[in-house]
Design a protein around this motif. Structure first.
Motif, PDB file in Angstrom:
ATOM      1  N   ILE A  99       0.927  -1.173  -0.047  1.00  0.00           N
ATOM      2  CA  ILE A  99       0.032  -0.102   0.127  1.00  0.00           C
ATOM      3  C   ILE A  99       0.919   1.214   0.036  1.00  0.00           C
ATOM      4  N   PHE A 100       1.897   1.248   0.685  1.00  0.00           N
ATOM      5  CA  PHE A 100       2.888   2.478   0.729  1.00  0.00           C
ATOM      6  C   PHE A 100       4.469   1.851   0.862  1.00  0.00           C
ATOM      7  N   SER A 101       5.255   2.831   0.124  1.00  0.00           N
ATOM      8  CA  SER A 101       6.592   2.308   0.214  1.00  0.00           C
ATOM      9  C   SER A 101       7.209   3.863   0.449  1.00  0.00           C
ATOM     10  N   GLY A 102       8.431   3.971   1.083  1.00  0.00           N
ATOM     11  CA  GLY A 102       9.151   5.233   1.062  1.00  0.00           C
ATOM     12  C   GLY A 102      10.495   5.128   1.943  1.00  0.00           C
ATOM     13  N   GLN A 103      11.316   6.141   1.349  1.00  0.00           N
ATOM     14  CA  GLN A 103      12.432   6.112   1.773  1.00  0.00           C
ATOM     15  C   GLN A 103      12.912   7.648   2.337  1.00  0.00           C
ATOM     16  N   PHE A 104      13.735   7.669   3.679  1.00  0.00           N
ATOM     17  CA  PHE A 104      13.628   8.833   4.419  1.00  0.00           C
ATOM     18  C   PHE A 104      15.186   8.825   4.729  1.00  0.00           C
ATOM     19  N   ALA A 105      16.078  10.024   4.774  1.00  0.00           N
ATOM     20  CA  ALA A 105      17.234  10.212   5.045  1.00  0.00           C
ATOM     21  C   ALA A 105      16.908  11.374   6.137  1.00  0.00           C
TER      22      ALA A 105
END
Length: 252
Positions: free
Chosen positions: A194-200
């Motif tokens: 449903i959701f995928s994300g990358q964060f720094a």
């Protein structure tokens, strides 16, 4: 041979005592049959006495934790209690997820009777399986034990929470040390991602809308300059609206 001579001697003495019941009174220091029998038993070898009391010489099966470790396969998993009622609880163990009818489970669920843990609490699951070369009888070919999860040095440093408001899910990450390099987060149910994300960032929030009211799982991989690679997950059963669930981090 000595055992046979002792038994023959007992038989002879028994015959004499039977046909000459007064012999113990006639011959000084002649022991009674009962005394001779007691002496024979006490002088017998221990293994002969054991065979007398347990002629089948049965061997009791061992539990897997009593077996030589070279004959067992050991796995350590992390789980989290997500439901509890009447002292019974359900534990989510994502790393034990199985493929059933060509479809992989979101997580594997363990049911625990007389559960001493609370909802949200992390536990350690130890799984033992007997190897094919195990030669001694065992009570079971596999076993699972559940214990409290130890406090780690990053337990209160990195935190994952998911807040459910209706069909919206707010994913929050916070690293109080500020040493997060990068984070990959996914949210999926049994049908799709449903959701995928990358964060720094060492602190962020992600709002996911229109999440179906079905079981889903949030998984997170964190690259940290101090603790290395960390994994976390949050399993949310159906009807989890208006709830806040904290994730459990483990180190690779």
């Amino acid at each position: 041979m000595i055992g046979k001579l002792i038994i023959i001697g007992v038989i002879i003495v028994a015959a004499v005592a039977f046909f000459m019941p007064g012999i113990s009174n006639v011959i000084p220091n002649f022991p009674s049959l009962e005394a001779i029998s007691d002496r024979v038993l006490s002088d017998s070898k221990p293994e002969n006495q054991h065979l007398t009391t347990n002629p089948q010489n049965e061997i009791k099966p061992l539990s897997l934790d009593q077996v030589d470790p070279k004959h067992t396969k050991k796995e350590i998993h992390t789980g989290q209690v997500f439901e509890k009622s009447d002292e019974k609880c359900k534990i989510s163990v994502p790393s034990l997820a199985e493929t059933i009818n060509e479809k992989k489970e979101l997580t594997h669920v363990l049911d625990l009777e007389e559960c001493p843990y609370e909802i949200g609490q992390a536990v350690v699951i130890t799984k033992l399986e007997a190897t094919e070369d195990v030669s001694m009888p065992v009570s079971s070919l596999s076993s699972i034990t559940i214990d409290s999860h130890p406090v780690t040095d990053f337990t209160n440093i990195v935190q994952l929470t998911s807040s459910h408001k209706g069909n919206d899910v707010l994913i929050s990450y916070n690293d109080s040390s500020g040493n997060t390099i990068g984070v990959v987060v996914t949210l999926r149910n049994s049908d799709k991602e449903i959701f995928s994300g990358q964060f720094a960032s060492s602190k962020f929030e992600a709002l996911v809308n229109d999440v179906p009211n079905t079981p889903h799982i949030i998984e997170m991989i964190v690259e940290h300059s101090v603790y290395g690679t960390l994994h976390a997950s949050v399993y949310a059963p159906a009807d989890s609206q208006d709830s806040i669930i904290s994730g459990i981090f483990t180190k690779s």
